[in-house]
Write an enzyme that holds these catalytic residues in place. Sequence first.
Site, PDB file in Angstrom:
ATOM      1  N   CYS A  51      17.010  35.829  43.952  1.00  0.00           N
ATOM      2  CA  CYS A  51      15.772  36.109  43.218  1.00  0.00           C
ATOM      3  C   CYS A  51      14.968  37.120  44.031  1.00  0.00           C
ATOM      4  CB  CYS A  51      14.975  34.815  43.061  1.00  0.00           C
ATOM      5  SG  CYS A  51      13.304  35.080  42.425  1.00  0.00           S
ATOM      6  N   TYR A 102      -3.529  24.521  30.762  1.00  0.00           N
ATOM      7  CA  TYR A 102      -3.363  23.676  29.582  1.00  0.00           C
ATOM      8  C   TYR A 102      -4.459  22.605  29.504  1.00  0.00           C
ATOM      9  CZ  TYR A 102       0.720  26.488  29.775  1.00  0.00           C
ATOM     10  OH  TYR A 102       1.530  27.585  29.831  1.00  0.00           O
ATOM     11  N   CYS A 109      10.798  39.497  40.977  1.00  0.00           N
ATOM     12  CA  CYS A 109      10.354  40.645  40.174  1.00  0.00           C
ATOM     13  C   CYS A 109       9.583  40.182  38.936  1.00  0.00           C
ATOM     14  CB  CYS A 109      11.563  41.483  39.750  1.00  0.00           C
ATOM     15  SG  CYS A 109      12.638  40.637  38.563  1.00  0.00           S
ATOM     16  N   ARG A 125      12.446  29.915  40.573  1.00  0.00           N
ATOM     17  CA  ARG A 125      13.167  31.137  40.205  1.00  0.00           C
ATOM     18  C   ARG A 125      14.479  31.336  40.963  1.00  0.00           C
ATOM     19  NH1 ARG A 125       7.869  34.633  40.801  1.00  0.00           N
ATOM     20  NH2 ARG A 125       7.623  32.956  42.353  1.00  0.00           N
ATOM     21  N   ARG A 127       1.557  17.001  37.954  1.00  0.00           N
ATOM     22  CA  ARG A 127       1.545  18.325  38.595  1.00  0.00           C
ATOM     23  C   ARG A 127       0.133  18.882  38.517  1.00  0.00           C
ATOM     24  NH1 ARG A 127       5.108  23.914  38.296  1.00  0.00           N
ATOM     25  NH2 ARG A 127       5.336  23.893  40.545  1.00  0.00           N
ATOM     26  N   GLN A 137       8.418  17.149  32.138  1.00  0.00           N
ATOM     27  CA  GLN A 137       7.009  17.530  32.209  1.00  0.00           C
ATOM     28  C   GLN A 137       6.395  17.454  30.813  1.00  0.00           C
ATOM     29  OE1 GLN A 137       5.571  21.679  32.864  1.00  0.00           O
ATOM     30  NE2 GLN A 137       4.612  20.804  34.674  1.00  0.00           N
TER      31      GLN A 137
HETATM   32  C1  LIG Z   1       9.065  32.043  33.404  1.00  0.00           C
HETATM   33  C2  LIG Z   1       8.398  30.883  34.081  1.00  0.00           C
HETATM   34  C3  LIG Z   1       8.077  29.735  33.355  1.00  0.00           C
HETATM   35  C4  LIG Z   1       7.457  28.645  33.981  1.00  0.00           C
HETATM   36  N1  LIG Z   1       7.217  27.508  33.261  1.00  0.00           N
HETATM   37  C5  LIG Z   1       6.593  26.446  33.869  1.00  0.00           C
HETATM   38  C6  LIG Z   1       6.380  25.223  33.179  1.00  0.00           C
HETATM   39  O1  LIG Z   1       6.858  24.998  32.069  1.00  0.00           O
HETATM   40  N2  LIG Z   1       5.648  24.273  33.814  1.00  0.00           N
HETATM   41  C7  LIG Z   1       5.161  24.429  35.088  1.00  0.00           C
HETATM   42  O2  LIG Z   1       4.490  23.542  35.609  1.00  0.00           O
HETATM   43  N3  LIG Z   1       5.421  25.559  35.784  1.00  0.00           N
HETATM   44  C8  LIG Z   1       6.135  26.557  35.216  1.00  0.00           C
HETATM   45  N4  LIG Z   1       6.420  27.672  35.950  1.00  0.00           N
HETATM   46  C9  LIG Z   1       6.041  27.726  37.394  1.00  0.00           C
HETATM   47  C10 LIG Z   1       7.198  27.219  38.269  1.00  0.00           C
HETATM   48  O3  LIG Z   1       7.457  25.855  38.048  1.00  0.00           O
HETATM   49  C11 LIG Z   1       6.958  27.435  39.780  1.00  0.00           C
HETATM   50  O4  LIG Z   1       5.840  26.689  40.189  1.00  0.00           O
HETATM   51  C12 LIG Z   1       6.748  28.902  40.174  1.00  0.00           C
HETATM   52  O5  LIG Z   1       7.725  29.725  39.586  1.00  0.00           O
HETATM   53  C13 LIG Z   1       6.786  29.052  41.695  1.00  0.00           C
HETATM   54  O6  LIG Z   1       8.015  28.617  42.230  1.00  0.00           O
HETATM   55  P1  LIG Z   1       9.157  29.677  42.707  1.00  0.00           P
HETATM   56  O7  LIG Z   1       8.484  30.646  43.641  1.00  0.00           O
HETATM   57  O8  LIG Z   1      10.194  28.836  43.397  1.00  0.00           O
HETATM   58  O9  LIG Z   1       9.676  30.363  41.498  1.00  0.00           O
HETATM   59  C14 LIG Z   1       7.104  28.727  35.352  1.00  0.00           C
HETATM   60  C15 LIG Z   1       7.455  29.875  36.072  1.00  0.00           C
HETATM   61  C16 LIG Z   1       8.092  30.954  35.468  1.00  0.00           C
HETATM   62  C17 LIG Z   1       8.491  32.152  36.288  1.00  0.00           C
END
Ligand SMILES: Cc1cc2nc3c(=O)[nH]c(=O)nc-3n(C[C@H](O)[C@H](O)[C@H](O)COP(=O)(O)O)c2cc1C
Length: 363
Positions: free
Chosen positions: A331, A151, A334, A308, A198, A96
Amino acid sequence: MLLSPVNFKNLSLKNRVVWLPIVSWLAAEDGFVTDALIERYRRRAEGEVGLIVIEATGVLDRRSPRLIKICDDKYMPGLEKMVQAIHDAGAKVSVQLIHYAKKSKKTGWKQKVEDLSLEEIQQVKKEYVEAAVRAKKVGFDAIEIHVAHSYTLASFVSLLNKRKDEYGRDINGRSKIVLDIIEMVREKVGDDYAVCARISGEEFVKGGNTLKQTQVISRLMAGKGIDYLSVSAGGKDEDGDWYTGYSSTRSMPTKNLPDGCHVYLSEALRKEVAPYGVPVIASGKINSLKQAEEILAKGQADLIGVCRPLLADPDWIIQLKENREDELVECTYCNTCLDRDRRFEAVECIEVEKKMRKEAKSS
Ligand SMILES: Cc1cc2nc3c(=O)[nH]c(=O)nc-3n(C[C@H](O)[C@H](O)[C@H](O)COP(=O)(O)O)c2cc1C
């Protein structure tokens, strides 16, 4: 279907599970790849993830300690080593690419897209193209242009962009920088290389994009030839400090939001881009193979993004596939990982630490 192979462009994936980008703060202070970073990704590849998307990686040379960088050739050997480790463990890997605005930690001032001169906009484009060329050279199977959250590029495509020139005014103007980047990158990397993006399907801030706008933007990007569209949500900071407001809650959905809370977004955007042959990645609280299969079966997405749950347990796929839920580190949404992210600490899962403490006590 979920665990069966899929091919598109130069990508042949062994299954349809994607580890979504998650900032780790595990790079070196100056942005170089570290062994800890390589191990993080190698381990998810070993856990049978089909496609790994490396966390936001800086295309520009701006201070941001421990964010991975790809803004100079000097970063290439480390990146190459990381790609090799992931390939050796059996996954494909996308990176990314992120550009972010200037920000003052002291005063909270943040540069707006309206502040950028035309020369600065050209520079952003150039940085994306150079980063994409490096990404291809070091062996990444794809690049993902970060047009989501708060961003630079997301701020351009947002309805909140009030520029009055060719990079604003209407949806074509607001999308112009992204479309130019896709075109310029394509020219350099060739037709047989996956150039992807994205987007936040809805921004969840007052005056920001809803599906009404992102359907058009997605269609425009598909028309320019992107090779997958990853659908996120929210992540804007107009409603709070960095990743604190409601919009951010949507981008890292918390316990109180329902499972699969953003599938309606991937479903709606898929309708726009499917005619162009562009596969779509769903995301947001997808935490079982059954739920993932249903999303695919209903045609709501082509690939399933999990973030997560795979941070909590790199063997998420294997444990669920083999009905070993009792061994899974689950997960709980939290968002302790997000708290750590906001403090620029190594992003780890607290459930893993709890399990380790328990095991240490009982041994
Ligand atoms: C700590 C953290 C850092 C993240 N960093 C990015 C990132 O660098 N780029 C991005 O597009 N999304 C980032 N996300 C969002 C995740 O890619 C994802 O869309 C989001 O956690 C939902 O998916 P999940 O429910 O499976 O965790 C981040 C999420 C978390 C929790």
